[in-house]
Design an enzyme around this catalytic site. Structure first.
Site, PDB file in Angstrom:
ATOM      1  N   GLY A 171       0.800  -1.211  -0.011  1.00  0.00           N
ATOM      2  CA  GLY A 171      -0.123  -0.009   0.129  1.00  0.00           C
ATOM      3  C   GLY A 171       0.872   1.161   0.081  1.00  0.00           C
ATOM      4  O   GLY A 171       1.845   1.310   0.588  1.00  0.00           O
TER       5      GLY A 171
ATOM      6  N   HIS B 194      -0.010   0.940   9.511  1.00  0.00           N
ATOM      7  CA  HIS B 194      -1.073   1.042   8.931  1.00  0.00           C
ATOM      8  C   HIS B 194      -1.946   1.828   9.771  1.00  0.00           C
ATOM      9  O   HIS B 194      -3.212   1.889   9.614  1.00  0.00           O
ATOM     10  CB  HIS B 194      -1.651  -0.159   8.407  1.00  0.00           C
ATOM     11  CG  HIS B 194      -0.894  -0.993   7.411  1.00  0.00           C
ATOM     12  ND1 HIS B 194      -0.355  -2.015   7.806  1.00  0.00           N
ATOM     13  CD2 HIS B 194      -0.696  -0.838   5.911  1.00  0.00           C
ATOM     14  CE1 HIS B 194       0.411  -2.315   6.579  1.00  0.00           C
ATOM     15  NE2 HIS B 194       0.239  -1.728   5.689  1.00  0.00           N
TER      16      HIS B 194
ATOM     17  N   GLY C  87      23.480  42.369  11.993  1.00  0.00           N
ATOM     18  CA  GLY C  87      22.114  42.350  12.356  1.00  0.00           C
ATOM     19  C   GLY C  87      21.223  42.881  11.398  1.00  0.00           C
ATOM     20  O   GLY C  87      19.809  42.653  11.250  1.00  0.00           O
TER      21      GLY C  87
END
Length: 578
Positions: A56, A221, A486
């Site tokens: 899956g 799952h 800065g």
């Protein structure tokens, strides 16, 4: 409530996900009419065994992320948490057979749907005269007593992909690969733990956990685990997991003993942060090495997930040198990590810290403030900042985390402790340099870095002279450094606004005959005016720049702190014989 997912449609999400992987990876191709991905160089595999896996969707990067030279030849994907169609599995087997491969091994996780669908496709392919074998991988160590259906297939399956891929690449035959991986799969185990469930697209979470609970021994799952446990530290959880996995009384344990050599896989089940993953990995390494188990290789990352499940699984595979060579063999699979081909255990993990440069002898040049004045100034600054802690935090909450007062109080307490340890450096340059290091280490946050930058740069002009022009130059140097790194400028509603205003006034110290206190008094007043003016500014830097200006109806806390520091310095100097 249905969970939110970034998909186009619920029914098409598995196809879209596989399409996206193939679209971004030139080494892969889709098999027309099927949810199948194959190596794009399939025709170069004549004479080799082909390896197919799948199951899956929702376990990404498994399985398609492990397609490549040295690993899988192709993958058949089902819908989310749903076994792939028999017709697609058979089509993949036919495709690799028609490319000239000499047999196909199906590597299947032990789940009923996968066993049935892959098994049926195998029987149909064999009826067509194709050589096809199948191994069913069950590495789940959750159950202490084996169930009729056997152990679930979990993340250890990825290690089987790797070993089988290396054997196939080396030209080993189908029967021998099947025999060897079947034996190897019995020497490994996996156990998972999760903070909460996951949710299939279009559906609700598969189970619920309270804030104080975790799920132990769950599958991939969204199904619940073997038991619920109380929240605990990472060290405690890892100990519980590894104790369980290696408990010899459990039928699904990994037979690890003193001196065993293992491959460790720390697997993100989908929604765990990398920070947490690193903490889990550290705990696992410490546990295993503390039990004198040699970690030959360690893989940390996302290998087999359960959608967005915030959890982790640990896999242990017992290895010898021959098996390690297969683990280390080259692969082009995109999801296989670049693992160092050396043992984890036994490596030196800490390098000695660099030696500190020798201290420059303190300058005896005149012009610096007397030591008693420096102590008084620092004590007053600390007292001021501690008294402003809550006020600064309150101002800072408008722009985010509300910790400006806390970081300044950290600085104040660190300076107070420093003052207790002995005499301060006599030279202003060394005093500012020491303050810089102290604040960088103890203050924290961007404020600590900015003050550290300021003091480091300000110290440089004071190395040669300590007269008033030198102090003015020091202020300018500090301001330049703060702006350079800065990225703030005057008017951006930051601490720089107050410092900049003071710095403009302190330039008067450059003039012959300038009065220290008169100039400083004007500088402090202008800093206070500038700090208050930030109330009406739109933030252009710092965290506040991300906040709507309509919400920033208070002055910037950093600017308020700076003006308070300057006021404290002035008051001490005014009351002292300077």
């Amino acid at each position: 409530m249905t969970s939110k997912k970034l998909v186009n449609t619920v029914t098409g999400c598995a196809d879209d996900a596989l399409n996206g992987l193939v679209a971004c990876n030139p080494n892969l191709q889709l098999l027309q009419g099927h949810r199948v991905a194959l190596r794009s160089d399939l025709d170069s595999l004549k004479g080799q065994v082909a390896l197919l896996s799948g199951g899956g969707s929702g376990h990404e990067p498994a399985h398609a992320g492990f397609i490549g030279k040295g690993m899988l030849t192709g993958v058949i994907a089902g819908a989310v948490f749903t076994s792939p169609a028999v017709g697609s599995i058979l089509a993949a087997i036919r495709a690799v057979a028609q490319a000239g491969t000499v047999g196909t091994l199906l590597i299947v996780k032990n789940y009923t749907g996968d066993r049935l669908n892959f098994g049926l496709a195998r029987e149909q392919a064999r009826a067509e005269g194709l050589a096809v074998e199948m191994v069913v991988i069950g590495d789940d160590s959750a159950f202490t007593a084996l169930k009729k259906t056997g152990r679930r297939g979990l993340c250890g399956t990825v290690l089987i992909h790797k070993v089988a891929g290396a054997l196939a690449e080396a030209g080993v035959g189908l029967e021998e690969i099947t025999r060897r991986v079947s034996l190897i799969s019995k020497a490994m185990g996996t156990l998972g733990v999760s903070l909460s469930s996951c949710s299939v697209p279009g559906s609700k979470p598969t189970f619920e956990l309270s804030a104080s609970e975790m799920e132990l021994g769950l599958g991939i799952h969204g199904e619940a685990g073997v038991r619920r446990i109380k929240m605990a530290t990472a060290d405690e959880i890892v100990k519980l997991m590894l104790d369980h996995m290696t408990n010899s009384s459990s039928a699904s344990h990994v037979p690890v003993c003193l001196g065993s050599s293992v491959v460790l896989v720390v697997n993100n089940l989908g929604g765990l942060s990398f920070l947490e993953l690193g903490i889990i990995a550290d705990a696992a390494v410490r546990y295993l090495e503390g039990h004198r188990v040699k970690i030959a290789r360690a893989l940390v990352g996302t290998f087999m997930s359960a959608l967005e499940m915030p959890g982790v699984s640990l896999t242990l595979l017992l290895v010898d040198e021959d098996l390690l060579k297969l683990i280390d063999a080259e692969t082009t699979a995109s999801a296989w990590p670049n693992v160092a081909k050396v043992s984890v255990t036994g490596q030196k993990r800490i390098r000695a810290a660099p030696t500190e440069p020798p201290e420059v002898p303190e300058s005896t040049a005149a012009g610096g403030l007397a030591s008693k004045h420096v102590v008084l100034v620092l004590e007053r600054v600390c007292t001021t900042l501690l008294g402003l802690e809550e006020h600064l935090n309150a101002l800072d909450r408008a722009a985010g985390d509300g910790d400006c007062g806390t970081t300044h109080s950290h600085a104040a307490r660190a300076i107070q402790e420093w003052l207790k340890k002995g005499p301060l450096p006599a030279s202003p340059a060394q005093l500012l340099s020491k303050l810089s290091l102290l604040l960088l280490e103890k203050m924290g946050g961007s404020s600590g870095a900015l003050y550290g930058l300021f003091f480091t740069a300000a110290a440089q002009p004071l190395k040669a002279k300590t007269d008033l022009p030198a102090w003015s130059a020091a202020m300018d140097a500090g301001l330049d450094a703060m702006q350079k790194y800065g990225k703030a400028a005057p008017g951006d509603r930051t601490m720089l606004d107050a410092l900049w205003a003071a710095g403009q006034e302190l330039q008067a110290w450059q003039s012959p005959g300038a009065d220290l206190l008169q100039v400083l008094t004007r500088a402090v007043k202008m800093a206070e005016v500038a700090a208050e003016a930030t109330r009406n500014m739109e933030a252009g830097a710092g965290r506040a720049s991300y906040i709507s200006s309509a919400r920033l109806d208070q002055p910037d806390p950093g600017a308020v702190a700076v003006s308070a520091i300057l006021r404290a310095i002035l008051e001490v100097l005014q009351s002292s014989d300077v």
